[in-house]
Write an enzyme that holds these catalytic residues in place. Sequence first.
Site, mmCIF file in Angstrom:
data_model
loop_
_atom_site.group_PDB
_atom_site.id
_atom_site.type_symbol
_atom_site.label_atom_id
_atom_site.label_comp_id
_atom_site.label_asym_id
_atom_site.label_seq_id
_atom_site.Cartn_x
_atom_site.Cartn_y
_atom_site.Cartn_z
ATOM 1 N N CYS A 171 53.295 -11.901 46.625
ATOM 2 C CA CYS A 171 53.943 -12.111 47.929
ATOM 3 C C CYS A 171 53.434 -11.162 49.021
ATOM 4 O O CYS A 171 53.858 -11.265 50.171
ATOM 5 C CB CYS A 171 55.458 -11.982 47.789
ATOM 6 S SG CYS A 171 56.023 -10.292 47.696
ATOM 7 N N HIS B 166 65.488 9.229 35.275
ATOM 8 C CA HIS B 166 64.711 9.312 36.517
ATOM 9 C C HIS B 166 63.581 8.286 36.531
ATOM 10 O O HIS B 166 62.603 8.437 37.269
ATOM 11 C CB HIS B 166 64.163 10.728 36.739
ATOM 12 C CG HIS B 166 65.229 11.720 37.095
ATOM 13 N ND1 HIS B 166 65.034 13.075 37.064
ATOM 14 C CD2 HIS B 166 66.519 11.543 37.502
ATOM 15 C CE1 HIS B 166 66.161 13.693 37.426
ATOM 16 N NE2 HIS B 166 67.070 12.777 37.688
HETATM 17 P P1 NAD Z 1 62.467 22.073 36.121
HETATM 18 O O1 NAD Z 1 61.042 22.200 36.563
HETATM 19 O O2 NAD Z 1 63.537 22.311 37.109
HETATM 20 O O3 NAD Z 1 62.728 23.070 34.908
HETATM 21 C C1 NAD Z 1 61.877 23.139 33.803
HETATM 22 C C2 NAD Z 1 62.367 24.249 32.894
HETATM 23 O O4 NAD Z 1 61.566 24.238 31.723
HETATM 24 C C3 NAD Z 1 62.248 25.649 33.510
HETATM 25 O O5 NAD Z 1 63.534 26.263 33.504
HETATM 26 C C4 NAD Z 1 61.251 26.381 32.587
HETATM 27 O O6 NAD Z 1 61.655 27.706 32.311
HETATM 28 C C5 NAD Z 1 61.312 25.565 31.331
HETATM 29 N N1 NAD Z 1 60.053 25.514 30.565
HETATM 30 C C6 NAD Z 1 58.773 25.405 31.034
HETATM 31 N N2 NAD Z 1 57.912 25.339 30.002
HETATM 32 C C7 NAD Z 1 58.648 25.423 28.861
HETATM 33 C C8 NAD Z 1 58.347 25.393 27.472
HETATM 34 N N3 NAD Z 1 57.086 25.292 27.028
HETATM 35 N N4 NAD Z 1 59.358 25.484 26.588
HETATM 36 C C9 NAD Z 1 60.653 25.616 27.000
HETATM 37 N N5 NAD Z 1 60.997 25.630 28.298
HETATM 38 C C10 NAD Z 1 60.017 25.529 29.218
HETATM 39 O O7 NAD Z 1 62.592 20.683 35.403
HETATM 40 P P2 NAD Z 1 63.812 19.681 35.272
HETATM 41 O O8 NAD Z 1 65.074 20.400 34.959
HETATM 42 O O9 NAD Z 1 63.342 18.611 34.367
HETATM 43 O O10 NAD Z 1 63.975 19.080 36.735
HETATM 44 C C11 NAD Z 1 62.843 18.731 37.490
HETATM 45 C C12 NAD Z 1 62.714 17.293 37.916
HETATM 46 O O11 NAD Z 1 61.323 17.087 37.944
HETATM 47 C C13 NAD Z 1 63.239 16.267 36.978
HETATM 48 O O12 NAD Z 1 63.952 15.411 37.776
HETATM 49 C C14 NAD Z 1 62.020 15.502 36.448
HETATM 50 O O13 NAD Z 1 62.195 14.118 36.698
HETATM 51 C C15 NAD Z 1 60.887 15.912 37.315
HETATM 52 N N6 NAD Z 1 59.626 16.281 36.626
HETATM 53 C C16 NAD Z 1 59.201 15.584 35.567
HETATM 54 C C17 NAD Z 1 58.029 15.929 34.940
HETATM 55 C C18 NAD Z 1 57.598 15.141 33.740
HETATM 56 O O14 NAD Z 1 57.888 13.952 33.656
HETATM 57 N N7 NAD Z 1 56.924 15.773 32.777
HETATM 58 C C19 NAD Z 1 57.275 17.017 35.392
HETATM 59 C C20 NAD Z 1 57.739 17.711 36.534
HETATM 60 C C21 NAD Z 1 58.929 17.323 37.139
HETATM 61 ZN ZN ZN Z 2 56.022 -9.429 45.540
#
Ligand code: NAD
Ligand code: ZN
Length: 245
Positions: free
Chosen positions: A154, A118
Amino acid sequence: MDNIKKAAEMIVNSTKTFALTGAGISTESGIPDFRSDTGYYSKMDPMEALSRDVLINDPKRFYSEGFVILRDLYDKKPNKGHLALAKLEEMNLLSGIITQNIDNLHVKAGNKTVYEVHGESRNVHCMDCGTQYDFSVMKQKVEAGEIPPKCDRCGGILRPNVVMFGDMMPEDFVIAQSELRDTELMIIVGSSLTVSPVNFLPNLVDKMIIINQSSTPFDRKADVVFHEGAGEVLGKILDEINRLL
Ligand code: NAD
Ligand code: ZN
């Protein structure tokens, strides 16, 4: 056999292992995920705030809502979970990480092979000429009120190297899929496994360890499932591996 022991043995005996990580591995670094009760969805709709459509048609909104999510990642530090995965790669027990995260924390933790399917928030680029800039350049421009921030070469509009809703998937996603062709074991950490197309990747491997606080659609297919915190579980698995070797 307890689950920590079972997971440790699976990792030690696997011919090739990849980790697939999501927002849940970074909540212990102080970054909210999207779908937990305290996640971003409880405050805004990140699907909109971080969409290509809003970036192009409503840059003021993009740089006041979506940009805040990215700016908040800037100074965050890797936690025990990221560090355990870096150690596993250093020990040649992990071939690499496929991450949905855009927070750069696997790179900061020292992992070498990281497919950021992503995108990432270290750099930004000009939508017209493609020139790359450090994220801090965009941050300074936005903080100085330059919205949308423009390219010094640009005058085109700058955007983060993050894959936004409405964007195409990057090359890292294609490489990640081919890496999985001969991967035996996947360690899934902190992903709800609900975001397409990443959520079809677990179908490409035979064995699976899932570490995620809430249940996922793949729990029934997995060999070992932990509904616990990622840092603690990965730390215990690493300790157990060190005992085995
Ligand atoms: P999601 O938010 O859909 O799911 C996160 C999962 O992590 C949940 O099911 C939750 O139960 C679990 N979780 C939370 N804290 C935890 C912990 N301490 N230990 C274990 N599990 C834990 O996230 P996703 O599946 O990554 O999809 C969301 C989208 O959001 C992705 O595309 C991502 O790019 C983006 N995102 C990224 C960030 C980041 O870069 N840190 C933060 C938020 C969202
Ligand atoms: Zn440019």
